[in-house]
Design a protein around this motif. Sequence first.
Motif, PDB file in Angstrom:
ATOM      1  N   GLY A   1       0.535  -1.217   0.086  1.00 53.52           N
ATOM      2  CA  GLY A   1       0.166   0.014   0.014  1.00 53.52           C
ATOM      3  C   GLY A   1       0.980   1.343   0.072  1.00 53.52           C
ATOM      4  O   GLY A   1       0.556   2.203  -0.740  1.00 53.52           O
ATOM      5  N   ASN A   2       2.038   1.175   0.876  1.00 52.26           N
ATOM      6  CA  ASN A   2       2.770   2.271   1.007  1.00 52.26           C
ATOM      7  C   ASN A   2       3.459   2.657  -0.440  1.00 52.26           C
ATOM      8  O   ASN A   2       3.614   3.930  -1.046  1.00 52.26           O
ATOM      9  CB  ASN A   2       4.009   2.362   2.034  1.00 52.26           C
ATOM     10  N   VAL A   3       3.969   1.808  -1.064  1.00 53.45           N
ATOM     11  CA  VAL A   3       4.826   1.995  -2.257  1.00 53.45           C
ATOM     12  C   VAL A   3       3.792   2.524  -3.484  1.00 53.45           C
ATOM     13  O   VAL A   3       4.023   3.367  -4.257  1.00 53.45           O
ATOM     14  CB  VAL A   3       5.293   0.523  -2.789  1.00 53.45           C
ATOM     15  N   GLY A   4       2.447   1.753  -3.533  1.00 52.99           N
ATOM     16  CA  GLY A   4       1.632   2.223  -4.558  1.00 52.99           C
ATOM     17  C   GLY A   4       1.129   3.653  -4.378  1.00 52.99           C
ATOM     18  O   GLY A   4       1.102   4.425  -5.408  1.00 52.99           O
ATOM     19  N   VAL A   5       0.916   4.235  -2.989  1.00 53.67           N
ATOM     20  CA  VAL A   5       0.580   5.596  -2.700  1.00 53.67           C
ATOM     21  C   VAL A   5       1.553   6.384  -3.122  1.00 53.67           C
ATOM     22  O   VAL A   5       1.291   7.514  -3.670  1.00 53.67           O
ATOM     23  CB  VAL A   5       0.028   5.732  -1.323  1.00 53.67           C
ATOM     24  N   GLN A   6       2.875   5.872  -2.764  1.00 55.58           N
ATOM     25  CA  GLN A   6       3.989   6.824  -3.133  1.00 55.58           C
ATOM     26  C   GLN A   6       4.005   7.082  -4.757  1.00 55.58           C
ATOM     27  O   GLN A   6       4.446   8.207  -5.408  1.00 55.58           O
ATOM     28  CB  GLN A   6       5.337   6.341  -2.660  1.00 55.58           C
ATOM     29  N   SER A   7       4.007   5.976  -5.550  1.00 61.67           N
ATOM     30  CA  SER A   7       4.083   5.972  -6.870  1.00 61.67           C
ATOM     31  C   SER A   7       3.036   6.737  -7.462  1.00 61.67           C
ATOM     32  O   SER A   7       3.149   7.553  -8.215  1.00 61.67           O
ATOM     33  CB  SER A   7       4.321   4.605  -7.421  1.00 61.67           C
ATOM     34  N   SER A   8       1.644   6.301  -7.160  1.00 63.80           N
ATOM     35  CA  SER A   8       0.649   7.344  -7.508  1.00 63.80           C
ATOM     36  C   SER A   8       0.652   8.566  -7.424  1.00 63.80           C
ATOM     37  O   SER A   8       0.157   9.486  -8.323  1.00 63.80           O
ATOM     38  CB  SER A   8      -0.639   6.629  -7.041  1.00 63.80           C
ATOM     39  N   ALA A   9       1.101   8.988  -6.152  1.00 63.62           N
ATOM     40  CA  ALA A   9       1.231  10.508  -5.751  1.00 63.62           C
ATOM     41  C   ALA A   9       1.931  11.292  -6.610  1.00 63.62           C
ATOM     42  O   ALA A   9       1.626  12.203  -7.252  1.00 63.62           O
ATOM     43  CB  ALA A   9       1.504  10.433  -4.325  1.00 63.62           C
ATOM     44  N   ILE A  10       3.049  10.689  -7.000  1.00 63.10           N
ATOM     45  CA  ILE A  10       4.143  11.316  -7.877  1.00 63.10           C
ATOM     46  C   ILE A  10       3.708  11.470  -9.224  1.00 63.10           C
ATOM     47  O   ILE A  10       3.780  12.641  -9.826  1.00 63.10           O
ATOM     48  CB  ILE A  10       5.623  10.364  -7.860  1.00 63.10           C
TER      49      ILE A  10
END
Length: 449
Positions: A328-337
């Motif tokens: 979840g953390n990696v997905g949110v980081q990538s999508s936010a960028i």
Amino acid sequence: MPFQLTDDFLSQVEQHIANKDGLALKELLQELHFADIAEILEELNSDEATYLIKLLETELTSEALMEVDDDVREKILDRLSPKEIAAELEEMDTDDAVDMIAELDEDIQKKVIDKIVDEHHAADIVELLKYDEDTAGALMAKELVQVKETWTVAGCVREMRRQAKNVTRVHSIYVTNKQGQLTGRLSLKDLLTAGEKAHISDIFIPKVDYVTVHTENEEVARIMQKYDLEAIPVVDENGKLVGRITIDDIVDFIKDEAEKDYQMAAGLSQDVEADDTIWELTRARLPWLVLGLFGGLGSVYIMQGFEEALERFPILFFFTPLIAAMAGNVGVQSSAIIVQGLANDNVKGSLFNRLVKEVGLALINGSTLGLLVVIFGFIAGLDPLVGITIAVSMLSVIIVAALVGTFVPIILDKRGIDPAIATGPFITTSNDIFGIFLFFFISKLVLDF
């Protein structure tokens, strides 16, 4: 010194209102800026705020009304008559007037417009109300300074003086032909240094950035940001100059969009505020919570399919929250960028290059975190094979989560869907499911159960 709204000052205002002492209240507030008046209005109850609006001059209150929160303004407008609202609108630029009148019911809108004394101002408001709210036509103001390319400098100056009376801020001087079509802009320096008999056609600058009435607000913001513009002219389908958009309108738009995207990323399906009703807050929050519920049930179903693994290696159960959290953390980081890049039009290059970059980044991050897990397992006395299983699973999960977080927003954007929806609960829930499935699938392969 900047104005500070203290409890004592607010108490004085409330006391004067309670006593209906308008003279004392005017004297207390006479030196305040309209933004300070707006701050006071937001601290008063609706009846008190309405009394203050009716008491003060419309030149001041019209500005203050545009500064207050939408909910506060709505409650005040509900207590004003159509004639009183019309008086406020007459003091506003057309773009602000349209923003305020658009909040009213259609039948009230008509009554208010009928009470506006300035027929030209009323006609401009009616015209702007016809445009879609997400376009430049709805965002623009009709007030501007325009001159004809056939005029002399002397005639131009006289006409500019007349027009400028109705314009709050003169950011630019636009030049049009006889048909009213935008042909360029005029530098104030060139105007001041040219001879009085010189023609505008000899000194104006033919290059000018503009948008049409149907240009989307996001594109308007992008153009103004790219070229560092304080204002941009708006033309109709025939190239006729019909209005302008100023930087303060774009700042307000960007702020509203940022708030909307932030709420969407947090799992709110509609624009809400802390003071909204329980029903409104529930409607905004519940859809994403339902999504999270089904995502959690999906994870339970997946884990049931690997019941044998949990029986033989119960230690795996304790690492499932870690795997789900990392996904979840990696997905949110990538999508936010990516969402931020799409909003700023900074996502360039081919999808393949983006794929290679994300996989490379995920390999570096995943390998580093996986190594830390192996070291932790060694220190904690875990079976080395279990430690390797968790590390490989984490690496795989991070790669998949990074790809999902990167390409889901891009795909949504290409299909005309707000990519901000891809952040927060949407990505977290989907990656939780992918992560748990990959974890047990890889565990099955490595541990051979």
